[in-house]
Scaffold this motif. Structure first.
Motif, mmCIF file in Angstrom:
data_model
loop_
_atom_site.group_PDB
_atom_site.id
_atom_site.type_symbol
_atom_site.label_atom_id
_atom_site.label_comp_id
_atom_site.label_asym_id
_atom_site.label_seq_id
_atom_site.Cartn_x
_atom_site.Cartn_y
_atom_site.Cartn_z
ATOM 1 N N GLY A 88 0.762 -1.239 -0.051
ATOM 2 C CA GLY A 88 0.068 -0.101 0.089
ATOM 3 C C GLY A 88 0.927 1.136 -0.104
ATOM 4 N N SER A 89 0.860 2.064 1.103
ATOM 5 C CA SER A 89 1.550 3.378 1.009
ATOM 6 C C SER A 89 2.797 3.043 1.997
ATOM 7 N N HIS A 90 3.037 2.016 2.246
ATOM 8 C CA HIS A 90 4.269 1.726 3.111
ATOM 9 C C HIS A 90 5.170 0.822 2.503
ATOM 10 N N TYR A 91 6.656 0.954 3.172
ATOM 11 C CA TYR A 91 7.575 0.022 2.557
ATOM 12 C C TYR A 91 8.337 -0.199 3.936
ATOM 13 N N GLY A 92 9.347 -1.180 3.572
ATOM 14 C CA GLY A 92 10.312 -1.569 4.606
ATOM 15 C C GLY A 92 11.006 -2.764 3.942
ATOM 16 N N ARG A 93 11.986 -2.978 4.964
ATOM 17 C CA ARG A 93 13.020 -4.236 4.723
ATOM 18 C C ARG A 93 12.424 -5.047 5.825
ATOM 19 N N VAL A 94 12.042 -6.366 5.295
ATOM 20 C CA VAL A 94 11.748 -7.305 6.285
ATOM 21 C C VAL A 94 12.716 -7.664 7.562
ATOM 22 N N LYS A 95 12.371 -7.217 8.618
ATOM 23 C CA LYS A 95 13.548 -7.523 9.731
ATOM 24 C C LYS A 95 13.081 -8.855 10.333
#
Ligand code: GDP
Ligand code: MG
Length: 370
Positions: A289-296
């Motif tokens: 959606g409107s978020h992102y990130g690296r899978v921790k």
């Protein structure tokens, strides 16, 4: 390009197609039920019903296209994804809890069960089934309205000591609109007042004729209290799934759907994601959606750490920079910069839209919508 039919648009907005057609006539557009509408018409009609329309970005469409255009030889069987729907108090939660707790193999014991909105179990025959455990069918409806086709099979639970109720009918309608096969679970069979034939009769009156009566719908008498019939119910789910030939390519970047997400005081943003194709790994860059990130980190519904998650696997994921909405698609991207850019563009768009405090639906092309 034409996207969806008047009928599909009506069901996305939860109004009757007649209302849509009426509004169209008032606007001077003459459309028929199955007529496909272009972007302009959809926007105008949706506006009349108080909806803003979001057309998916081409990148997301491309990823979804790839998801559908896999080479046959890359595809492997995947577990069916099941939603349980039905009238309040007919036993949805009890069934989900029973299945979750009963299908724990010895090696799994010890982990503390967490409610993460979805779980995967092994059946007695050694196959796997994934259950969406979202409260009621509002979530299912919401996800569908947001364009997510997640469920493969719907179990409609009806208490055998009660009747087919308004929400039973509603659930059946939703499942049929989504094109999902239906299995009937006649629950509370342990109760002295249980009369499953009465329920079968009522179902037949709404054209849901069970197999025992010569119809096409599988049904199973169960008790979420004693567990009676539940292994058979799971086998029937698997039988239904076999007919669907559910497949996915585990050897590609993951694509899936957000089941739920929230902010956890200690851990930051926590999202339950259902991988639908590909395999999700620790370290992957996810756009949701409107978020992102690296899978921790990733955990299953027992809180056990996972390094990767293949098709039809739900995971609880840490590492996103915010909480995406239930029903948002997620996909893995190569470039963190690109993921950040798209996420930030989308948040910007969302902010602008929320300023106008409008209801909101997401559309993509016909066929991928439900
Ligand atoms: P939901 O509203 O559909 O989620 O229904 P629940 O799972 O909360 O069940 C409603 C009530 O029915 C609860 O008090 C359950 O303990 C009870 N219940 C559910 N399934 C069974 C069953 O198979 N047998 C009996 N005797 N009670 C049941
Ligand atoms: Mg419940």
């Amino acid at each position: 390009t034409e996207f969806i039919s008047a009928n599909d648009l009506a069901s996305l907005m939860d109004v009757s197609v007649n209302e849509v057609i009426k509004v169209c006539m008032q606007l001077g557009m003459f459309v028929s039920i199955n007529q496909r509408l272009d972007a302009e018409a959809i926007t105008i009609i949706a506006d009349e019903f108080g909806y803003d329309v979001e057309f998916m970005t081409s990148e997301e469409e491309q990823a979804l296209e790839e998801m559908q255009e896999e080479n046959e030889e890359d595809l492997e069987e995947r577990a069916p994804i099941v939603t349980i729907m039905g009238h309040v108090d007919h036993g949805k939660t009890s069934l989900l809890d029973y299945i979750r707790n009963a299908n724990v193999t010895a090696g799994e014991a010890g982990g503390i069960t967490q409610h993460i909105g979805a779980y995967k179990v092994k059946t007695e025959s050694g196959r796997t089934v994934t259950f969406l455990d979202t409260p009621g069918h509002e979530a299912f409806t919401a996800m569908r309205a947001r364009g997510a086709k997640v469920t493969d099979v719907v179990i409609i639970v009806v208490a055998a000591d009660d009747s087919v109720m308004p929400q039973t009918k509603e659930a059946i309608n939703h499942a049929q609109a989504a094109g999902s096969p239906i299995i009937i679970a006649l629950n509370k069979i342990d109760k002295p007042g249980a009369n499953p034939d009465k329920v079968r009769e009522e179902l037949s009156q709404m054209n849901i004729l069970v197999e025992e009566w010569g119809g096409k719908y599988q049904s199973q008498e169960v008790s979420a209290k004693t567990g009676q019939g539940i292994p058979d119910l799971l086998e029937k789910v698997l039988l239904e799934a076999e007919l669907l030939e559910l497949k996915a390519n585990p050897n590609r970047q993951a694509i899936g759907t957000v089941i739920e997400a929230s902010l956890d005081k200690g851990r930051g943003y926590v999202a339950t994601m259902l991988v639908q194709t590909g395999t999700l790994h620790i370290g992957d860059i996810v756009l949701a959606g409107s978020h992102y990130g690296r899978v921790k980190a990733m955990t299953d519904h027992r809180g056990r750490k996972m390094k990767e998650a293949g098709p039809s696997t739900p995971v609880q994921l840490l590492g996103l920079d915010g909480a995406p909405q239930a029903g948002d698609k997620f996909l893995v991207m190569e470039s963190e910069r690109e993921a950040r850019e798209i996420a930030s563009n989308r948040s910007q768009m969302q902010r602008e839209q929320s300023l106008r405090t409008r209801k909101h639906i997401t559309l993509d092309e016909i066929g991928r919508r439900l």
